[in-house]
Structure formats: C-alpha cells, structure tokens
Design an enzyme around this catalytic site. Structure first.
Site, PDB file in Angstrom:
ATOM      1  N   TYR A  64      62.164  48.256  73.016  1.00  0.00           N
ATOM      2  CA  TYR A  64      62.760  49.348  73.789  1.00  0.00           C
ATOM      3  C   TYR A  64      63.646  50.162  72.863  1.00  0.00           C
ATOM      4  O   TYR A  64      64.415  49.594  72.080  1.00  0.00           O
ATOM      5  CB  TYR A  64      63.593  48.769  74.939  1.00  0.00           C
ATOM      6  CG  TYR A  64      64.276  49.823  75.803  1.00  0.00           C
ATOM      7  CD1 TYR A  64      63.534  50.709  76.577  1.00  0.00           C
ATOM      8  CD2 TYR A  64      65.667  49.913  75.858  1.00  0.00           C
ATOM      9  CE1 TYR A  64      64.146  51.665  77.378  1.00  0.00           C
ATOM     10  CE2 TYR A  64      66.298  50.855  76.658  1.00  0.00           C
ATOM     11  CZ  TYR A  64      65.531  51.733  77.417  1.00  0.00           C
ATOM     12  OH  TYR A  64      66.157  52.671  78.212  1.00  0.00           O
TER      13      TYR A  64
ATOM     14  N   ASP B 296      65.941  49.730  64.844  1.00  0.00           N
ATOM     15  CA  ASP B 296      66.752  49.933  66.031  1.00  0.00           C
ATOM     16  C   ASP B 296      67.555  48.653  66.249  1.00  0.00           C
ATOM     17  O   ASP B 296      67.037  47.655  66.759  1.00  0.00           O
ATOM     18  CB  ASP B 296      65.868  50.250  67.244  1.00  0.00           C
ATOM     19  CG  ASP B 296      66.703  50.508  68.501  1.00  0.00           C
ATOM     20  OD1 ASP B 296      67.920  50.216  68.487  1.00  0.00           O
ATOM     21  OD2 ASP B 296      66.132  50.988  69.495  1.00  0.00           O
TER      22      ASP B 296
ATOM     23  N   LYS C 212      75.702  49.590  71.843  1.00  0.00           N
ATOM     24  CA  LYS C 212      76.206  48.374  72.490  1.00  0.00           C
ATOM     25  C   LYS C 212      77.513  47.847  71.866  1.00  0.00           C
ATOM     26  O   LYS C 212      78.557  48.405  72.161  1.00  0.00           O
ATOM     27  CB  LYS C 212      75.096  47.333  72.570  1.00  0.00           C
ATOM     28  CG  LYS C 212      73.922  47.890  73.400  1.00  0.00           C
ATOM     29  CD  LYS C 212      72.944  46.886  73.944  1.00  0.00           C
ATOM     30  CE  LYS C 212      72.092  47.534  75.029  1.00  0.00           C
ATOM     31  NZ  LYS C 212      70.705  47.800  74.702  1.00  0.00           N
TER      32      LYS C 212
HETATM   33  C1  PLP Z   1      69.953  49.136  74.925  1.00  0.00           C
HETATM   34  C2  PLP Z   1      69.025  49.588  73.881  1.00  0.00           C
HETATM   35  C3  PLP Z   1      68.764  50.951  73.666  1.00  0.00           C
HETATM   36  C4  PLP Z   1      69.284  52.028  74.577  1.00  0.00           C
HETATM   37  O1  PLP Z   1      70.668  52.121  74.561  1.00  0.00           O
HETATM   38  P1  PLP Z   1      71.399  52.864  75.800  1.00  0.00           P
HETATM   39  O2  PLP Z   1      72.834  52.906  75.367  1.00  0.00           O
HETATM   40  O3  PLP Z   1      71.149  52.016  77.000  1.00  0.00           O
HETATM   41  O4  PLP Z   1      70.800  54.212  75.921  1.00  0.00           O
HETATM   42  C5  PLP Z   1      67.979  51.313  72.588  1.00  0.00           C
HETATM   43  N1  PLP Z   1      67.455  50.381  71.777  1.00  0.00           N
HETATM   44  C6  PLP Z   1      67.669  49.060  71.958  1.00  0.00           C
HETATM   45  C7  PLP Z   1      67.096  48.076  70.997  1.00  0.00           C
HETATM   46  C8  PLP Z   1      68.451  48.624  73.018  1.00  0.00           C
HETATM   47  O5  PLP Z   1      68.624  47.308  73.219  1.00  0.00           O
END
Ligand code: PLP
Length: 426
Positions: free
Chosen positions: A142, A237, A265
């Site tokens: 994601y 990411d 995060k």
């Molecule tokens: C949570 C997450 C996102 C998105 O971050 P948001 O602050 O919710 O937009 C993108 N990449 C990864 C790997 C994530 O865990």
C-alpha cells in the site's frame, strides 16, 4: 445499546460508513467499532470506559506509547506559540537534519502531511526526473490512495494495471504495472523487456499492509541492481517500516540504499507529518528550484513537527529498539505457545516493534500464501481478544504494533487473554 453502538449509529448519519478511514469501521471482522475517548501508555479506553491494550498504536505512530509526557509538553509549548504560519520555521530545519542523520540515503527531504501525499509527490518527482511515465508496484503493498497507486495487476505479466477504485481513470492506471512481491524472476523479465521506460519501482521493503511480510534480501538486491542498470528510481516506501523495524528503517536492516524514501506515521508522533527524500540531485528538481511542482499549506506544521521531533529524540535513546524488539518477540512467542497449547494452526513474525500473526502452519512468503491464511479464525480470535480487553488490528491482513510502554505485565496479560481466545477459534 452501548455508548459505542449509539455513537456508531449517529456517526453513520453524518459521515459515510461512520468513519473517516475505512478499516476503522470493522467491516472485515464485523461488529461495532470502538469510539476512543482517551489513551495512555499501552492502553486506550472506549466510550463505555472499557480499557484495551492497544496493538495498533494509531497504525504505527504511537511507538513511545500514548500521551507520553515529553511529547505532550512539546506539543503544548509549540501550540502556545501559534498553530501555523505559512512561513518557514527553524523546527523544520531541525527535523530535516534529524531525518538525514537517521536515514543516510536521504540527502535532502521535504515535509508533507500524510503518507499518501509523500508517496504521490515522490512518484511525480521520479517521473519528472526520469522523463518516464511507468511505475512498478507490487501486489499487496500500500502506498496511500493517490490515483496511480490504486491499481491491481492486469491479466498478463506485461499488461498494465486496472484501477482498484472507481474514479481512477483507466488512462492513469495504465502507467502502473503491478508485479508479485518477492518474485525476482518476474522483475528481471519486465526490466529486460521495458527497462528504459520505467520511472520508478516503489516497494514496502518490509510489507505491513498485507499483514507483515518480509522481502527476501535477494528480491531487494535484484531491484537495486535493475534500477541502477536501467536508470529507474528505486523508492522504498518506509511510511510504516521507518523508525519501526529499526531506527534507520528496513533499509538499515537489509543494507540497501534506495534512491528515494517515503516516510510517515512514526515521524509525526501522532500528528500529521510525513516526508519524502533521497538523492540531492533528484530533490533539486522540486519547486521552487526545479520544474516538479509540490506544495502544502500545512507542510512542516510547527505543532506537528514538535510532536515528531520529541518522538524522534526519544526513540534514539540507548536501548530503545532492543527493548522494543524484545517485547515484540515476547508477544509473538507467547501467542505462538498459547496457540500450540490450544491446538490451533498459527504462527507469528516480529521485526523491531512490528508483528504479524497468521492462522496457518508456516510463515507466508508471498501475497498468495498470505491470502490463504484462515480469515474466519482470525475474526473469531479478534473478537475474543477484544472482549478480553486486547485491541488487535481489525483485519486479518494488517500488521500489529507494539510500543515502548508494552512492558512484561502488559505482554503477560495479552498472552493470558490469548489462551482463552484461542479456545474460541475453530
Ligand atoms: C500508511 C501508509 C501509507 C499512507 O499513509 P497515510 O498517512 O495514511 O496517507 C503509505 N504507505 C505505507 C507503506 C503505509 O503503511
């Protein structure tokens, strides 16, 4: 009706599905979402004043535990000086310097307000820098909900993706190719056929959005080599894995330097901060210096940066990650033993302060194996744990998070609850 039920009924009148982010709605596990009123350390309390041991930690940010006094006082101090200026502050410099120090592959960084925004901006930069349109992502990873990332695999290896959401034009999705996680051979084939058209490969180097799934070192090494050979941008990411699986993120564990990194995060300590950064020669293409546009009214917000900086300082203290890893390992070990006693097919994995639990015999090594875990058993376990005061991620395909405040007593209480909960699994 419980207060949670009353609130949920009311919420659904003014907000679609009653929530502001879908997984909170409990659709995957069923039942009524808990409305949280306060949190402290490893716990939060719902509207009926029931206490839970929290294993989502706001989906990662709460790594030092909830309402940590130093973080709260940093926020209060910053807030008292005004909430947002729309002009630069010294705090943003401090945070950028701190990120570059902790993650050495990042030479320059830009702060934004969400992981979605960070990944979307980083991909635009990669396309702008390379002059290419195609990006490769992997099924089950994601990267936020930007249009080009809401894409699933097409029908054949070399076919482009299809949108996973209404509202994403097929014309956008066709620039994203979705491949299988941990399949180096497939990646080699795609680069051999179309390497010169690929702008970027984006990957969660430890995947946390299809439960917890480790990349094999060989998979990431292959990716690094192919991106270098073909002039594509390797983008890690680490929104979830950054400051979570280790201080320096997954890239420090694997010893692989991506060209760009996406963070979020933990970096905001519970307030909206995210970031993307990497090689200076790429970052120099961003506005106001270069031709790739990117901006944000609340980017580098002083209150959010204060929460993030306080958090980044705490996690760098001696022993922080040793303790976090030990507690997370104890949790997974305790759960595995409890499952074995109950005769339930189960296994677990932990890296730093992140864990995965799987209702299956052996650790899943790819997306398909992950999807074959027993979801019904997870759901039974989830609800039994929730009743016993332990809040796990409300989906069989999300990772779990431990904070520095999950001490031995908290882990023991969790494992004890699990002994009962595994009996409810059939
Ligand atoms: C949570 C997450 C996102 C998105 O971050 P948001 O602050 O919710 O937009 C993108 N990449 C990864 C790997 C994530 O865990």
């Amino acid at each position: 009706m419980s207060k949670n039920e009353i609130l949920f009924a009311r919420a659904q009148k003014s907000t679609p599905g009653g929530v502001n982010s879908p997984v909170r709605a409990f659709r995957s596990v069923g039942g009524t979402p808990r409305f949280i009123t306060r949190a402290e350390g490893p716990y939060f309390w719902d509207a009926d004043d029931k206490r839970y041991i929290d294993y989502i930690g706001s989906w990662g940010p709460a790594i030092v535990g909830h309402a940590y006094p130093e973080v709260i006082s940093a926020v209060q101090k910053a807030a008292a000086h005004g909430l947002s200026f729309g002009a630069p502050t010294e705090g943003e410099i401090l945070m950028a310097e701190m990120i570059c120090k902790i993650v050495p592959s990042i030479e320059q960084v830009r702060l934004v307000s969400s992981g979605t925004e960070a990944a979307m901006s980083a991909l635009r930069l990669a396309r702008g820098v390379t002059g290419r349109d195609t990006v490769i992502k992997f099924e089950g990873c994601y990267h936020g909900h930007a249009d080009s990332m809401l894409v699933k695999a097409g029908s054949g290896l070399l076919t482009f993706g299809n949108p996973t959401s209404s509202g994403v034009p097929a014309d956008f999705a066709k620039h994203t190719m979705v491949l299988d996680y941990n399949d180096s051979t497939q990646l080699e084939e795609v680069f051999a056929k179309m390497g010169s058209t690929i702008a970027a490969v984006i990957v969660e180097p430890v995947a946390g959005n299809m439960n917890l799934l480790r990349a094999t070192p060989e998979f990431l090494q292959t990716m690094r080599r192919l991106c270098t050979q073909h002039g594509a941008v390797l983008m890690f990411d680490e929104v979830m894995s950054g400051f979570r699986v280790a201080l320096g993120g997954a890239q420090s564990l694997y010893g692989i330097q991506p060209d760009m990194t996406v963070l979020g995060k933990v970096i905001g300590g519970g307030l909206p901060v995210a970031a993307f950064g990497g090689r200076k020669e790429y970052m120099q293409h961003l506005a106001p210096l270069g031709s790739v546009y990117q901006a944000g009214t609340l980017s580098g917000n002083p209150v959010a940066v204060a929460a993030g900086m306080a958090t980044l300082e705490i996690i760098q203290r001696p022993g922080f990650y040793e303790n976090l890893s030990t507690q997370t390992a104890k949790l997974v070990d305790g759960l595995s033993k409890a499952a074995a006693e109950a005769g339930v097919a189960f296994c677990g994995d932990a890296i730093g302060g992140m864990f995965g639990i799987y209702f299956t015999e052996k650790l899943p090594g790819n997306f398909a194996e992950m999807m074959s875990c027993n979801k019904d058993r997870f759901n039974q376990f989830f609800h039994a744990m929730l009743d016993a005061g332990v809040y796990l991620a409300p989906s069989a395909f999300e990772a779990g998070f431990v904070s520095a405040m999950h001490d031995d007593a908290v882990i023991a209480e969790t494992v004890n609850a699990a002994r009962g909960a595994f009996k409810a699994v059939h």
